[in-house]
Design a protein around this motif. Structure first.
Motif, short mmCIF file in Angstrom:
data_model
loop_
_atom_site.label_atom_id
_atom_site.label_comp_id
_atom_site.label_asym_id
_atom_site.label_seq_id
_atom_site.Cartn_x
_atom_site.Cartn_y
_atom_site.Cartn_z
N UNK B 200 41.05 15.24 -0.80
CA UNK B 200 41.85 16.41 -0.34
C UNK B 200 41.82 17.36 -1.26
N UNK B 201 41.30 18.77 -0.34
CA UNK B 201 41.58 20.03 -1.21
C UNK B 201 43.02 20.68 -0.60
N UNK B 202 43.91 20.55 -1.54
CA UNK B 202 45.40 20.90 -1.08
C UNK B 202 45.01 22.38 -0.90
N UNK B 203 45.89 22.88 -0.27
CA UNK B 203 45.72 24.13 0.65
C UNK B 203 46.75 25.08 -0.25
N UNK B 204 46.49 25.84 -1.23
CA UNK B 204 47.07 26.68 -1.99
C UNK B 204 47.41 28.12 -1.67
N UNK B 226 42.64 29.09 -0.89
CA UNK B 226 43.02 29.88 -2.01
C UNK B 226 43.20 31.31 -1.31
N UNK B 227 44.11 31.91 -1.66
CA UNK B 227 44.44 33.01 -0.81
C UNK B 227 44.76 32.94 0.52
N UNK C 34 44.88 28.03 -9.63
CA UNK C 34 43.79 28.05 -9.22
C UNK C 34 43.25 29.30 -8.49
N UNK C 35 42.07 29.63 -8.57
CA UNK C 35 41.71 30.54 -7.50
C UNK C 35 40.09 30.75 -7.75
N UNK C 89 37.69 20.41 -8.94
CA UNK C 89 38.45 21.51 -8.25
C UNK C 89 39.55 20.87 -7.31
N UNK C 93 43.23 20.83 -7.20
CA UNK C 93 44.56 21.43 -6.22
C UNK C 93 45.60 20.60 -6.01
N UNK C 96 48.17 21.86 -8.46
CA UNK C 96 48.76 23.06 -8.05
C UNK C 96 49.03 23.38 -6.80
N UNK C 97 49.16 22.26 -5.88
CA UNK C 97 49.59 22.35 -4.52
C UNK C 97 51.09 22.95 -4.46
#
Lengths: 357, 357, 357
Positions: B200-204, B226-227, C34-35, C89, C93, C96-97
């Motif tokens: 999972x890429x957590x959605x920040x 991101x953003x 993260x960015x 990465x 995430x 940093x979620x």
């Protein structure tokens, strides 16, 4: 929550079936449920509705099978003989259905406006909101966290599953079913362009849903701009179906999942609209039409029939080769005519050898 | 819930119209609502916005009609003369709209976190959940059973219809409308493949919706990875529209029902995206582009214009015959070129009769 | 709600990275988030996962970058050296979620049936309804206004975001995530035609969702007609995905937004189904298949591979010219063959000049 399940003899009575007991079987047996011929456990009832499944009849573990009289002799277990086993199976599912039934009453956490008329036999689940001047008729069930806006009506024996939203001024008939998270009566998409911006056209109409309609989950039926969006009697609508403002769907039509109808289109009676079909605005579709999966209907269908669009699928590599040619089709067609012309000329000049360009 | 409706004279004032009364009519008459020329009842106001409807003008039962000065002389009833009757009609719908209005206050069954800042003019419906650090600005309306997650903001005069979900960390501007069961700020679809499984890429990121945006029912606007995902000012989005993470939609663009935009795509300003359109990820669409119904946009649109894909629909039998040829298109194209070559050779060899294969 | 964020040294430990500090940097620095390389602020960590972004490395303002050892020497700031920066990465995430975490406990406004078994570590949000005989395992989170019907189960550490509806008799495994307004277990679309009307086939099966499944917002997974609809382990499903009754989706497959699978279709393991794909009923899709955006799969895919359908998009004018030819394709193909035949004949008659029609 379930009433006592019927014995084999009672089931036969309920379905209008002739019960032919297998040796040693008892009409007093209480079947435990319904299942397919191949998956039925001992104690379950099954059905033979298509020749494709006949091969499973011999070894079924079902205690009884819904069959035609012709198939009864091949049935190794008790037979429930009917003229149409598929219809009998459909009716039997109502007997064995598992959806919880709810007692009359209003959950303490529901918020029912004092000016709403809610019949005393109605069930209103927890968290439900019923606004002013709503009418809910006898034996209706409003599932948890659903919302019924001011002045709307829910007919007798209709059931909203949890989290259905019905905006103000919408009418749902009797014996309807609406599944969760479906939204009835949201604004149609109406905006007038003005100076590169949009002026909202408030949607002043409502939604009118006749009796015996079923609507799946996460579908939307928008309210009319002026006048109502109308869903006819006995219409069946699947999940994620979009019905825009002022659409009319004729009686007993069925629309499969992810189909969408744009504003003011009219679908006739007894149509079957397959999954993913799109119908553009302001067209009409003749009664008894069938539209195949994913077709985009871009003009009116004047005659009953089957209609399609799209391209066949294939491995991506072949598809890419062919798809690129789609962009050359007009050119190909012109070349073809040119060749025809040249060859025709050649043939008529009878091999004279003159260069006809 | 409705304020008193205007007289004809007042309506003329509100719409900037010149009122030309029919003989015997009174400027003190209070019209009962709006309707089309053909459906208007006595007492309703109508409009003539297109030449197609002119034939209905003569027999309309409306008490007054929004018309241009050119059409006024053909108007058999009182005329409300304006330069653009369609715009005047759109503005009139705001006067006659039926959506319930709500008084300031927080329903007792709402759950508002003590750290939320809710302006005293805001209406919070029953069952609403407002988490910590949320801000809701003046005159906003949060419909029943809606949810606003921690740290999100709802701008002034914005309205969430019932059962809208706004996740944490999302920003909705002023004068926005969000219809029921729409979800703003759910996770974008981000997973990194790893050993045939998915990480999972957590959605920040979050979602940023500018002022004057309207979003239909059952739509999704995902939060950024991101953003932020960004919806521009005055954008209008219909039902069941899917906006993936980090999409940007430019000011005053409109997207019809069932359209979908994949991750990181950018749609320009003033675009009109018709129903069922798909836009793949990471492409951009130029300002003032129009994409027709059901088109799949697979690469960037660099220039303003109208864009399409798909095949025409027909009866299924004809379609099947043609569709099967789609799978032979590349072969057809090659054959065509071969024929051209052969015929060209034939012509240039001037009927010599040699077999050129 | 957030635990303290890690220092650079701790982050390196959590990600299994080698930390190579830039001159003057401190391993005790606590990155703020993260960015991307181009958007990172001072204090944020970034990553270089693709050669396309290498040009941004030189000027990044990030305090540290996840890189391979090969790229580390070009990194102007502290390097977190890992074998696969994209995976690192993705794992970062999770650190940093921003999604709010919830403490155990049942909100006072939730309605939990006394016969439900809810583990004491579970969080039940406001307005949630939990019916009889439901089981909710340890550390699960049931978001506000969600509904879990009688007899259903929610596995350990699974999370339902607000307004999820789970009908009766459905099973959701451990470590699952379901986003808002998704409906699990609504009736499959089953009706038997009878006298031009429809007899409801009540849907007696359930839904079975294995561990580690994620489902987006506004999706539907219908219950089986007989037997269950089954979603395999680790499957990832995006927003607005429609899964009909008795579909089976194999382990670790992923389905992007707006895809739809009709009844009794079987999708293999490790498939990737792109956005807007449709799969008709009763077909099967081989393991490790990839289906490209908007494809309609109309028959079984027997071999792993990539599959497509549709036409390319273009400006509407060109498209229209080509699309009209699609309806002439069969005729074009016949003409082409006729030309081939004529030319072949012509060539073989060696310029004899006879008219061969």
């Amino acid at each position: 929550m379930k009433s006592a399940q019927p014995t084999l003899a009672q089931l036969a009575g309920l379905l209008g079936a002739e019960l032919r007991l297998a040796p040693g079987a008892s009409e007093a047996q209480v079947p435990s449920g319904l299942n397919t011929l191949q998956d039925a456990d001992v104690g379950e009832v099954s059905f033979l509705a298509s020749a494709n499944y006949r091969r499973f009849l011999k070894n079924t573990r079902a205690c009884a099978v819904l069959v035609t009289s012709e198939s009864a002799e091949d049935c190794p277990v008790s037979a429930l003989i009917v003229s149409n086993p598929y219809h009998a199976f459909a009716r039997a599912t109502a007997i064995y259905q598992t959806a919880p039934q709810y007692a009359p009453g209003i959950a303490p956490s529901a918020d029912v406006h004092p000016d709403a008329e809610v019949h005393e036999s109605v069930h209103i689940g927890p968290g439900v909101v019923i606004e002013a001047d709503v009418k809910v008729a006898e034996d209706a069930v409003i599932g948890a966290n659903s919302f019924v806006g001011a002045g709307s009506e829910i007919g007798a024996r209709s059931r909203l599953f949890p989290s259905v939203t019905v905006y103000h001024g919408c009418y749902i008939g009797a014996d309807c079913t609406v599944h969760s998270n479906t939204v009835i009566g949201a604004d149609g998409f109406g905006f007038a362009p003005h100076d590169n911006k949009w002026i909202k056209i408030h949607q002043l109409g409502g939604v009118e849903i006749a009796d015996e309609v079923e609507i799946g989950a996460c579908s939307c039926i928008d309210r009319g701009a002026l006048g109502n969006t109308v869903i006819g009697r006995g219409v069946k609508i699947d999940n994620m179906v979009q019905i825009a403002h002022n659409v009319q769907v004729g009686d007993y039509s069925a629309m499969a999942a992810c189909s969408a109808v744009a504003g003011s289109a009219t679908i006739g009676k007894h149509c079957t609209i397959a999954g993913g079909v799109g119908i553009v605005g302001h067209v009409s579709v003749a009664d008894f039409s069938h539209v195949t999966a994913r077709t985009l209907v871009t003009k009116s269908i004047e005659e009953s029939g089957s209609y399609s669009s799209g391209t066949p699928f294939s491995d991506s590599r072949s598809w890419r080769r062919n798809a690129v040619r789609f962009g050359q089709l007009d050119q190909m067609s012109r070349k073809l005519r040119e060749l025809e012309r040249k060859l025709e000329h050649k043939l008529h000049t009878k091999g004279s050898g003159s260069d006809d360009i």
